[in-house]
Design a protein around this motif. Structure first.
Motif, PDB file in Angstrom:
ATOM      1  N   ARG A  84       0.837  -1.209   0.000  1.00  0.00           N
ATOM      2  CA  ARG A  84       0.000   0.000   0.000  1.00  0.00           C
ATOM      3  C   ARG A  84       0.877   1.266   0.000  1.00  0.00           C
ATOM      4  NH1 ARG A  84      -2.751  -3.129   3.997  1.00  0.00           N
ATOM      5  NH2 ARG A  84      -4.695  -4.035   3.169  1.00  0.00           N
ATOM      6  N   ARG A  85       1.907   1.248   0.814  1.00  0.00           N
ATOM      7  CA  ARG A  85       2.760   2.435   0.915  1.00  0.00           C
ATOM      8  C   ARG A  85       3.587   2.636  -0.359  1.00  0.00           C
ATOM      9  NH1 ARG A  85       4.745   3.136   7.201  1.00  0.00           N
ATOM     10  NH2 ARG A  85       2.746   2.568   8.170  1.00  0.00           N
ATOM     11  N   ILE A  86       4.042   1.541  -0.920  1.00  0.00           N
ATOM     12  CA  ILE A  86       4.796   1.647  -2.190  1.00  0.00           C
ATOM     13  C   ILE A  86       3.902   2.213  -3.292  1.00  0.00           C
ATOM     14  CG2 ILE A  86       5.772   0.232  -4.050  1.00  0.00           C
ATOM     15  CD1 ILE A  86       7.127  -1.451  -1.869  1.00  0.00           C
ATOM     16  N   LYS A  87       2.662   1.751  -3.376  1.00  0.00           N
ATOM     17  CA  LYS A  87       1.737   2.260  -4.393  1.00  0.00           C
ATOM     18  C   LYS A  87       1.443   3.748  -4.179  1.00  0.00           C
ATOM     19  CE  LYS A  87       1.021  -1.299  -6.999  1.00  0.00           C
ATOM     20  NZ  LYS A  87       1.336  -1.282  -8.454  1.00  0.00           N
ATOM     21  N   ALA A  88       1.408   4.152  -2.886  1.00  0.00           N
ATOM     22  CA  ALA A  88       1.176   5.571  -2.611  1.00  0.00           C
ATOM     23  C   ALA A  88       2.356   6.420  -3.073  1.00  0.00           C
ATOM     24  CB  ALA A  88       0.931   5.775  -1.116  1.00  0.00           C
ATOM     25  N   LEU A  89       3.578   5.842  -3.014  1.00  0.00           N
ATOM     26  CA  LEU A  89       4.761   6.572  -3.477  1.00  0.00           C
ATOM     27  C   LEU A  89       4.901   6.549  -5.003  1.00  0.00           C
ATOM     28  CD1 LEU A  89       7.370   5.298  -0.842  1.00  0.00           C
ATOM     29  CD2 LEU A  89       6.331   7.579  -0.964  1.00  0.00           C
ATOM     30  N   ASP A  90       4.263   5.599  -5.659  1.00  0.00           N
ATOM     31  CA  ASP A  90       4.372   5.437  -7.117  1.00  0.00           C
ATOM     32  C   ASP A  90       3.444   6.446  -7.806  1.00  0.00           C
ATOM     33  OD1 ASP A  90       4.797   4.627  -9.673  1.00  0.00           O
ATOM     34  OD2 ASP A  90       3.609   2.781  -9.506  1.00  0.00           O
ATOM     35  N   ARG A  91       3.964   7.588  -8.212  1.00  0.00           N
ATOM     36  CA  ARG A  91       3.165   8.655  -8.790  1.00  0.00           C
ATOM     37  C   ARG A  91       2.986   8.474 -10.298  1.00  0.00           C
ATOM     38  NH1 ARG A  91       0.614  10.933  -4.520  1.00  0.00           N
ATOM     39  NH2 ARG A  91       2.101  11.412  -2.836  1.00  0.00           N
ATOM     40  N   GLY A  92       2.214   7.483 -10.668  1.00  0.00           N
ATOM     41  CA  GLY A  92       1.886   7.329 -12.077  1.00  0.00           C
ATOM     42  C   GLY A  92       2.884   6.555 -12.891  1.00  0.00           C
ATOM     43  N   GLY A  93       3.957   6.021 -12.260  1.00  0.00           N
ATOM     44  CA  GLY A  93       4.952   5.289 -13.031  1.00  0.00           C
ATOM     45  C   GLY A  93       4.574   3.857 -13.297  1.00  0.00           C
ATOM     46  N   PHE A  94       3.603   3.338 -12.574  1.00  0.00           N
ATOM     47  CA  PHE A  94       3.117   1.966 -12.669  1.00  0.00           C
ATOM     48  C   PHE A  94       4.238   0.952 -12.459  1.00  0.00           C
ATOM     49  CE2 PHE A  94       1.725  -1.882 -15.097  1.00  0.00           C
ATOM     50  CZ  PHE A  94       0.768  -2.261 -14.168  1.00  0.00           C
ATOM     51  N   VAL A  95       4.529   0.683 -11.186  1.00  0.00           N
ATOM     52  CA  VAL A  95       5.503  -0.345 -10.817  1.00  0.00           C
ATOM     53  C   VAL A  95       4.722  -1.576 -10.367  1.00  0.00           C
ATOM     54  CG1 VAL A  95       7.359  -0.973  -9.241  1.00  0.00           C
ATOM     55  CG2 VAL A  95       7.199   1.376 -10.133  1.00  0.00           C
ATOM     56  N   PRO A  96       4.734  -2.667 -11.137  1.00  0.00           N
ATOM     57  CA  PRO A  96       3.973  -3.874 -10.767  1.00  0.00           C
ATOM     58  C   PRO A  96       4.536  -4.514  -9.495  1.00  0.00           C
ATOM     59  CG  PRO A  96       4.608  -3.923 -13.091  1.00  0.00           C
ATOM     60  CD  PRO A  96       5.381  -2.831 -12.462  1.00  0.00           C
ATOM     61  N   VAL A  97       3.637  -4.998  -8.645  1.00  0.00           N
ATOM     62  CA  VAL A  97       4.015  -5.737  -7.442  1.00  0.00           C
ATOM     63  C   VAL A  97       3.487  -7.162  -7.577  1.00  0.00           C
ATOM     64  CG1 VAL A  97       3.771  -5.941  -4.943  1.00  0.00           C
ATOM     65  CG2 VAL A  97       4.021  -3.671  -6.000  1.00  0.00           C
TER      66      VAL A  97
END
Length: 581
Positions: A84-97
């Motif tokens: 959740r925190r990683i997705k909040a830091l990902d500003r539109g770059g779309f990093v798959p988890v």
């Protein structure tokens, strides 16, 4: 925590020759981290590791990461919260988890997706399956970033376009602005179909106090239609300020548009003159809806389209774009509109029509026609956006005529002077001397109040000298199906091929002399001349009056005297504006 011994091995794909992607491997078991790191490194990827959820978030904050392989069950911050925190830091770059888990409970796996993960791989890990999922999500990520880059480029382009359109809109607004548009008794409504419009409304006072209003509509709408507006507005205000009469003004605009715009772009227009000195209103209409003169709910006059739009042909007879006048229009209101009003459509494709406009204007109470028409038009459209630019003009003639316009500031009283202009063949191919001659006449104070008639006289005499004296054109060609086009094409060809000859224009002004009272205009060409006597007597058996007659007979009706000299290539007229007749 499950161990890595369940890993099954398979052949590894070839490493990616491009710049390696960066993976973040998150697991609290060092063995699992080492094995996943070995798999990824063997494929040429760059690997970062984290032993806890907190460390994973910090690594993601510090480094550019392309994909995350996340364990779920870790002490402290688990994989769900870290994701959740990683997705909040990902500003539109779309990093798959991708979650790496031994869990098989469907509810727990659903939590992986709810936490923001894209997919999961169950333990024991199958190398082929893991690589397939990695490749699929890297392709998805690449596609996403390509789309995002294209989106950002389109948004940037849209912002630039909107900025350019807004700049162009300000240029057009500044070019067309005039205090005369705020004259008492003048109301208008303007609604463009796009940011820029092909409709234009120009108003300015002539030096003699008359108010000239041009309502025009360039073909199309938007940027393509608006491109001609600033240049036209500049030419309009310049010409009106120096005293150009309506016919002269229209000729100048036509020439400018013909030379400056592509053939598919032209201007339909209505030119209106409110003349307080003579208590009259005049209209010239070319391609626009009717202009209505209304009093007490009845139409007194419909000024219908009767001429070619401006910019279609290079010339259609200088000075012949004449206004039709209505004298003493007491209690009248004049209405004009662009075709965006009459061609407005409802939800069924039906047009509002000129009849609809007239019904709205005549059915409204006095002084309410403007508002009534706009209300009916909006109701007819049923809130639909207009597909064309819309302009409506109302002139309360009682107020405009009573106001008297701007105080006349024309040229000073005329004095005695003479002038001669000689134009050779080369000059004639590039210059129309009539506007310059009119400017000189006005500057020297020669009957400024009669400028319109003087312009017609000078234009007709010069045109006859050029077209029939030097170029030997036959106006009977105009009678054909494509008459005007053929005639002016021949005119252009003959003028381009002209190698010799000249035209002399002599002007003499003596406002108080007995012999040459008024303005004397003499035009002489080096052509062969013609049988002017038979033409003036109306006995030309070949009907060649079409070639010379209209212009000459019109000049004779305006001037006090007209005299031809043998063999017909020299003519002299005297004009006093009626004072010497």
């Amino acid at each position: 925590m499950p161990r890595a011994e369940g890993l099954t091995m398979a052949a590894s794909p070839e490493p990616n020759p491009e710049e390696p992607d960066t993976f973040l491997v998150v697991d609290d078991e060092p063995v699992n981290v080492m094995l996943l790191e070995a798999l990824l490194t063997a494929r040429g990827f760059h690997v970062l590791t984290a032993a806890s959820g907190e460390e994973a978030v910090e690594r993601f904050r510090e480094h550019a990461v392309d994909m995350v392989l996340m364990d779920i069950l870790m002490p402290g911050m688990d994989g769900y919260e870290a994701t959740r925190r990683i997705k909040a830091l990902d500003r539109g770059g779309f990093v798959p988890v991708l979650f790496i888990t031994a869990l098989s409970d469907e509810q727990r796996l659903a939590q992986c997706i709810e936490a923001g993960g894209e997919d999961f791989v169950t333990k024991p890990i199958n190398r082929v399956q893991l690589n397939a999922k990695i490749d699929a999500w890297l392709r998805t990520r690449a596609l996403y970033r390509t789309v995002a880059e294209q989106r950002d480029a389109l948004q940037a382009h849209q912002r630039r376009l909107e900025h350019e359109q807004e700049t162009a809109e300000r240029i057009v607004a500044r070019a067309t602005a005039s205090p005369a548009l705020e004259a008492p008794g003048l109301r208008y409504h303007y609604r463009p179909a796009a940011i820029l419009s092909g409709d234009l409304l120009l108003a300015e006072y002539r030096p003699n106090g008359s108010l000239l209003i041009l309502l025009g509509d360039f073909t199309g709408h938007g940027i393509g239609a608006a491109v001609g507006v600033p240049g036209l507005a500049s030419a309009y205000y310049e010409a009106v300020a120096r005293g150009a009469d309506p016919a002269e003004l229209l000729d100048e605009i036509n020439e400018r548009l013909y030379r400056g715009l592509p053939p598919e772009v032209f201007l339909t227009a209505a030119l209106i003159e409110v003349d307080p000195r003579r208590c009259r209103v005049g209209v010239w209409n070319a391609g626009m809806p009717p202009v209505w003169l209304i009093r007490d709910g009845a139409v007194l006059c419909r000024f219908r389209s009767s001429g070619l739009p401006l910019g279609v042909v290079r010339d259609a007879g200088p000075g012949r774009r004449q206004l039709t006048y209505y004298d003493q229009p007491a209690g009248c209101t004049l209405y004009a509109c662009s075709d965006g009003v009459v061609e407005a459509t409802d939800g069924h494709g039906h047009m509002y029509s000129a009849e609809g406009v007239e019904a709205a204007l005549t059915g409204a109470p006095d002084e309410a026609g403007f508002t009534a028409l706009l209300e009916r038009l909006e109701a007819f459209r049923a809130a639909a956006e207009p597909s064309d630019d819309t302009t409506l003009l109302e002139l309360d003639l009682d107020r405009l005529l009573a106001d008297g316009g701007r105080a006349a500031y024309g040229a000073a009283e005329a004095v005695h002077w003479r002038s001669e202009i000689v134009l050779d063949a080369r000059t004639l191919g590039h210059i129309n001397p009539v506007p310059a001659i009119m400017d000189m006449l006005v500057a020297l104070g020669a009957l400024e109040a009669h400028r319109q008639s003087l312009y017609v006289v000078v234009a007709e005499l010069y045109t006859n000298a050029l077209e029939h004296g030097l170029l030997q054109l036959d106006s009977s060609v105009k009678a054909g199906e494509a008459g005007f086009d053929d005639y002016y094409e021949r005119r252009a060809q003959a003028l381009a091929a002209l190698e010799g000859g000249e035209i002399r224009l002599r002007l003499h002004c003596d406002p108080q002399g007995e012999r040459d009272h008024g303005v004397v205009i003499e035009v002489e060409d080096s052509g062969e001349g013609f049988d002017y006597q038979r033409l003036l007597e109306g006995s030309d058996p070949a009907g060649r009056s079409a070639a010379f007659g209209r212009g000459i007979l019109l000049v004779r009706s305006l001037c006090d005297e007209i005299e031809y000299f043998p063999p017909g290539n020299r003519v002299r007229v005297r004009y006093t504006g009626g004072e010497g007749r």
